[in-house]
Design a protein around this motif. Structure first.
Motif, PDB file in Angstrom:
ATOM      1  N   ALA A 192       0.859  -1.189   0.000  1.00  0.00           N
ATOM      2  CA  ALA A 192       0.000   0.000   0.000  1.00  0.00           C
ATOM      3  C   ALA A 192       0.893   1.236   0.000  1.00  0.00           C
ATOM      4  CB  ALA A 192      -0.921   0.003   1.224  1.00  0.00           C
ATOM      5  N   PRO A 193       0.356   2.390  -0.364  1.00  0.00           N
ATOM      6  CA  PRO A 193       1.173   3.606  -0.370  1.00  0.00           C
ATOM      7  C   PRO A 193       1.614   4.011   1.040  1.00  0.00           C
ATOM      8  CG  PRO A 193      -0.898   3.907  -1.572  1.00  0.00           C
ATOM      9  CD  PRO A 193      -1.017   2.634  -0.821  1.00  0.00           C
ATOM     10  N   GLY A 194       2.771   4.667   1.102  1.00  0.00           N
ATOM     11  CA  GLY A 194       3.215   5.339   2.314  1.00  0.00           C
ATOM     12  C   GLY A 194       2.982   6.839   2.169  1.00  0.00           C
ATOM     13  N   GLN A 195       3.624   7.610   3.038  1.00  0.00           N
ATOM     14  CA  GLN A 195       3.395   9.058   3.026  1.00  0.00           C
ATOM     15  C   GLN A 195       3.842   9.698   1.723  1.00  0.00           C
ATOM     16  OE1 GLN A 195       5.036  11.180   6.391  1.00  0.00           O
ATOM     17  NE2 GLN A 195       4.726  13.188   5.454  1.00  0.00           N
ATOM     18  N   ASN A 196       5.057   9.355   1.253  1.00  0.00           N
ATOM     19  CA  ASN A 196       5.554   9.955   0.007  1.00  0.00           C
ATOM     20  C   ASN A 196       4.650   9.632  -1.169  1.00  0.00           C
ATOM     21  OD1 ASN A 196       8.109  11.228   0.848  1.00  0.00           O
ATOM     22  ND2 ASN A 196       8.757   9.153   1.331  1.00  0.00           N
ATOM     23  N   GLU A 197       4.162   8.398  -1.191  1.00  0.00           N
ATOM     24  CA  GLU A 197       3.306   7.964  -2.288  1.00  0.00           C
ATOM     25  C   GLU A 197       1.942   8.657  -2.228  1.00  0.00           C
ATOM     26  OE1 GLU A 197       6.607   5.352  -1.740  1.00  0.00           O
ATOM     27  OE2 GLU A 197       5.074   5.918  -0.285  1.00  0.00           O
ATOM     28  N   ASP A 198       1.415   8.788  -1.024  1.00  0.00           N
ATOM     29  CA  ASP A 198       0.133   9.470  -0.832  1.00  0.00           C
ATOM     30  C   ASP A 198       0.226  10.928  -1.288  1.00  0.00           C
ATOM     31  OD1 ASP A 198      -2.602   9.710   0.287  1.00  0.00           O
ATOM     32  OD2 ASP A 198      -1.643  10.969   1.798  1.00  0.00           O
ATOM     33  N   GLU A 199       1.372  11.549  -1.045  1.00  0.00           N
ATOM     34  CA  GLU A 199       1.551  12.961  -1.412  1.00  0.00           C
ATOM     35  C   GLU A 199       1.728  13.148  -2.915  1.00  0.00           C
ATOM     36  OE1 GLU A 199       4.890  14.060   0.969  1.00  0.00           O
ATOM     37  OE2 GLU A 199       3.707  14.361   2.796  1.00  0.00           O
ATOM     38  N   ASN A 212      -1.020   5.862   9.462  1.00  0.00           N
ATOM     39  CA  ASN A 212       0.224   5.481  10.146  1.00  0.00           C
ATOM     40  C   ASN A 212       0.933   4.296   9.490  1.00  0.00           C
ATOM     41  OD1 ASN A 212      -0.213   7.455  12.238  1.00  0.00           O
ATOM     42  ND2 ASN A 212      -1.767   6.072  13.082  1.00  0.00           N
ATOM     43  N   ASN A 213       0.670   4.114   8.186  1.00  0.00           N
ATOM     44  CA  ASN A 213       1.323   3.043   7.412  1.00  0.00           C
ATOM     45  C   ASN A 213       1.062   1.645   7.971  1.00  0.00           C
ATOM     46  OD1 ASN A 213       2.319   5.035   5.776  1.00  0.00           O
ATOM     47  ND2 ASN A 213       4.402   4.964   6.588  1.00  0.00           N
ATOM     48  N   ARG A 214      -0.065   1.451   8.646  1.00  0.00           N
ATOM     49  CA  ARG A 214      -0.391   0.112   9.132  1.00  0.00           C
ATOM     50  C   ARG A 214      -0.680  -0.814   7.954  1.00  0.00           C
ATOM     51  NH1 ARG A 214      -5.578  -0.496   8.036  1.00  0.00           N
ATOM     52  NH2 ARG A 214      -7.115   1.146   8.387  1.00  0.00           N
ATOM     53  N   VAL A 215      -0.701  -2.115   8.246  1.00  0.00           N
ATOM     54  CA  VAL A 215      -1.036  -3.102   7.221  1.00  0.00           C
ATOM     55  C   VAL A 215      -2.521  -2.978   6.862  1.00  0.00           C
ATOM     56  CG1 VAL A 215      -1.183  -5.582   6.721  1.00  0.00           C
ATOM     57  CG2 VAL A 215       0.754  -4.681   8.030  1.00  0.00           C
ATOM     58  N   PRO A 216      -2.869  -3.020   5.592  1.00  0.00           N
ATOM     59  CA  PRO A 216      -4.293  -2.957   5.215  1.00  0.00           C
ATOM     60  C   PRO A 216      -5.063  -4.130   5.825  1.00  0.00           C
ATOM     61  CG  PRO A 216      -2.880  -2.725   3.271  1.00  0.00           C
ATOM     62  CD  PRO A 216      -1.993  -3.114   4.396  1.00  0.00           C
ATOM     63  N   THR A 217      -6.304  -3.883   6.187  1.00  0.00           N
ATOM     64  CA  THR A 217      -7.145  -4.943   6.734  1.00  0.00           C
ATOM     65  C   THR A 217      -7.622  -5.851   5.597  1.00  0.00           C
ATOM     66  OG1 THR A 217      -9.218  -3.746   6.464  1.00  0.00           O
ATOM     67  CG2 THR A 217      -7.975  -3.339   8.511  1.00  0.00           C
ATOM     68  N   PRO A 218      -8.063  -7.076   5.925  1.00  0.00           N
ATOM     69  CA  PRO A 218      -8.618  -7.957   4.880  1.00  0.00           C
ATOM     70  C   PRO A 218      -9.760  -7.307   4.102  1.00  0.00           C
ATOM     71  CG  PRO A 218      -8.192  -9.228   6.870  1.00  0.00           C
ATOM     72  CD  PRO A 218      -7.941  -7.779   7.223  1.00  0.00           C
ATOM     73  N   ASN A 219     -10.634  -6.557   4.780  1.00  0.00           N
ATOM     74  CA  ASN A 219     -11.746  -5.900   4.075  1.00  0.00           C
ATOM     75  C   ASN A 219     -11.243  -4.816   3.133  1.00  0.00           C
ATOM     76  OD1 ASN A 219     -13.717  -7.476   5.239  1.00  0.00           O
ATOM     77  ND2 ASN A 219     -14.251  -5.978   6.821  1.00  0.00           N
ATOM     78  N   GLU A 220     -10.216  -4.073   3.558  1.00  0.00           N
ATOM     79  CA  GLU A 220      -9.641  -3.028   2.700  1.00  0.00           C
ATOM     80  C   GLU A 220      -8.995  -3.644   1.465  1.00  0.00           C
ATOM     81  OE1 GLU A 220      -8.719   0.028   6.432  1.00  0.00           O
ATOM     82  OE2 GLU A 220      -7.108  -1.205   5.577  1.00  0.00           O
ATOM     83  N   MET A 221      -8.282  -4.746   1.665  1.00  0.00           N
ATOM     84  CA  MET A 221      -7.639  -5.414   0.525  1.00  0.00           C
ATOM     85  C   MET A 221      -8.693  -5.981  -0.425  1.00  0.00           C
ATOM     86  SD  MET A 221      -4.147  -7.228   1.909  1.00  0.00           S
ATOM     87  CE  MET A 221      -4.787  -8.076   3.339  1.00  0.00           C
ATOM     88  N   ALA A 222      -9.739  -6.561   0.131  1.00  0.00           N
ATOM     89  CA  ALA A 222     -10.788  -7.144  -0.711  1.00  0.00           C
ATOM     90  C   ALA A 222     -11.521  -6.078  -1.518  1.00  0.00           C
ATOM     91  CB  ALA A 222     -11.783  -7.911   0.163  1.00  0.00           C
ATOM     92  N   ALA A 223     -11.723  -4.900  -0.918  1.00  0.00           N
ATOM     93  CA  ALA A 223     -12.415  -3.808  -1.617  1.00  0.00           C
ATOM     94  C   ALA A 223     -11.607  -3.303  -2.800  1.00  0.00           C
ATOM     95  CB  ALA A 223     -12.692  -2.665  -0.640  1.00  0.00           C
ATOM     96  N   CYS A 224     -10.279  -3.351  -2.677  1.00  0.00           N
ATOM     97  CA  CYS A 224      -9.396  -2.777  -3.702  1.00  0.00           C
ATOM     98  C   CYS A 224      -8.914  -3.809  -4.726  1.00  0.00           C
ATOM     99  CB  CYS A 224      -8.182  -2.144  -3.002  1.00  0.00           C
ATOM    100  SG  CYS A 224      -7.550  -0.669  -3.823  1.00  0.00           S
ATOM    101  N   LEU A 225      -8.959  -5.093  -4.361  1.00  0.00           N
ATOM    102  CA  LEU A 225      -8.411  -6.127  -5.233  1.00  0.00           C
ATOM    103  C   LEU A 225      -8.981  -6.110  -6.654  1.00  0.00           C
ATOM    104  CD1 LEU A 225      -6.546  -8.585  -5.536  1.00  0.00           C
ATOM    105  CD2 LEU A 225      -8.427 -10.020  -4.685  1.00  0.00           C
ATOM    106  N   PRO A 226     -10.291  -5.870  -6.854  1.00  0.00           N
ATOM    107  CA  PRO A 226     -10.803  -5.865  -8.236  1.00  0.00           C
ATOM    108  C   PRO A 226     -10.095  -4.867  -9.147  1.00  0.00           C
ATOM    109  CG  PRO A 226     -12.620  -5.970  -6.689  1.00  0.00           C
ATOM    110  CD  PRO A 226     -11.391  -5.707  -5.877  1.00  0.00           C
ATOM    111  N   TYR A 227      -9.681  -3.720  -8.603  1.00  0.00           N
ATOM    112  CA  TYR A 227      -8.918  -2.761  -9.406  1.00  0.00           C
ATOM    113  C   TYR A 227      -7.586  -3.378  -9.845  1.00  0.00           C
ATOM    114  CZ  TYR A 227     -12.013   1.014  -7.688  1.00  0.00           C
ATOM    115  OH  TYR A 227     -13.090   1.830  -7.386  1.00  0.00           O
ATOM    116  N   LEU A 228      -6.914  -4.041  -8.906  1.00  0.00           N
ATOM    117  CA  LEU A 228      -5.620  -4.649  -9.226  1.00  0.00           C
ATOM    118  C   LEU A 228      -5.767  -5.746 -10.273  1.00  0.00           C
ATOM    119  CD1 LEU A 228      -2.576  -4.932  -8.705  1.00  0.00           C
ATOM    120  CD2 LEU A 228      -3.129  -6.522  -6.840  1.00  0.00           C
TER     121      LEU A 228
END
Length: 227
Positions: free
Chosen positions: A77-84, A124-140
């Motif tokens: 997932a993105p970090g701070q530099n990537e988010d900016e 805070n750059n935490r690991v994405p939750t399973p629900n967050e990953m599942a929501a985004c996976l179709p884009y990937l």
């Protein structure tokens, strides 16, 4: 107007309406072939509220590199530099990744496309939750279909688990070829892990990465030759 034409127009309108809802709710499916190009996909990513990360991002981070690259690298997932900046792997980890690629004459201009499991930065750059990953996976999955890489490199355990479902630790599977959806995949160390382990002694993470990236280069050359 015939009933067949009316039904066809109704279905087209219905599909268009469904597609426009994709960024609003993770329950809306993203069938293969939804997007005709990565620009269209990126527009939805930038509007996306399929999970709570959409409310805290500065930019959605979709990808960078050759849009028809033979090698695709997938991070967590993105970090701070990537988010900016809205670009993946542009901080210290990204700079190291570019050096690793350059060491075997690979570039994002020609050979590589880079993306992440999640398009938005977790707080805070935490690991994405399973629900967050599942929501985004179709884009990937659509990105992979559109780029159509011959080789996929998965940086770190979260990327491996997010795409393939394999829950093994990265130290157990790095450097091994896996097959996923008919594509060659290799788990590798995340560059941030290498920054925390700077030793270049034999069997150190950096030393192992050097072996892995040479194996990737050899496989890439083998595929190019066979084609």
């Amino acid at each position: 107007m015939s009933s067949e034409i009316q039904l066809s127009l109704f279905n087209e309108e219905s599909n268009f309406a469904q597609k426009e809802l994709i960024p609003t709710d993770a329950k809306i499916p993203v069938p293969p072939g939804t997007y005709t190009n990565l620009t269209e996909l990126a527009q939805h990513c930038n509007q996306c509220q399929r999970c709570e990360l959409g409310s805290t991002r500065t930019h959605a981070v979709v990808g960078r590199g050759n849009l028809k690259a033979p090698i695709m690298i997938i991070g967590e997932a993105p970090g701070q530099n990537e988010d900016e900046t809205g670009l993946p792997f542009v901080g210290r980890s990204g700079q190291l990744l570019d050096k690793i690629l350059a060491s075997v004459n690979l570039t994002t201009e020609q050979d590589v496309y880079i993306a992440n499991i999640n398009k938005c930065r977790p707080p805070n750059n935490r690991v994405p939750t399973p629900n967050e990953m599942a929501a985004c996976l179709p884009y990937l999955l659509e990105q992979i279909r559109l780029v159509d890489p011959k080789i996929i490199l998965l940086t770190g355990a979260t990327a491996v688990k997010g795409l393939t479902g394999d829950k093994r630790g990265i130290t157990k599977i790095r450097g091994q070829w896996l097959e996923w959806a008919g594509r060659l995949c290799m788990p590798i160390f995340h560059p941030s892990y290498l920054l925390r382990n700077p030793s270049k002694e034999p069997n150190s993470p950096k030393w192992l990465m050097w072996q892995d990236i040479q194996t990737v280069r050899a496989k890439y050359d083998e595929i190019r030759t066979s084609n």
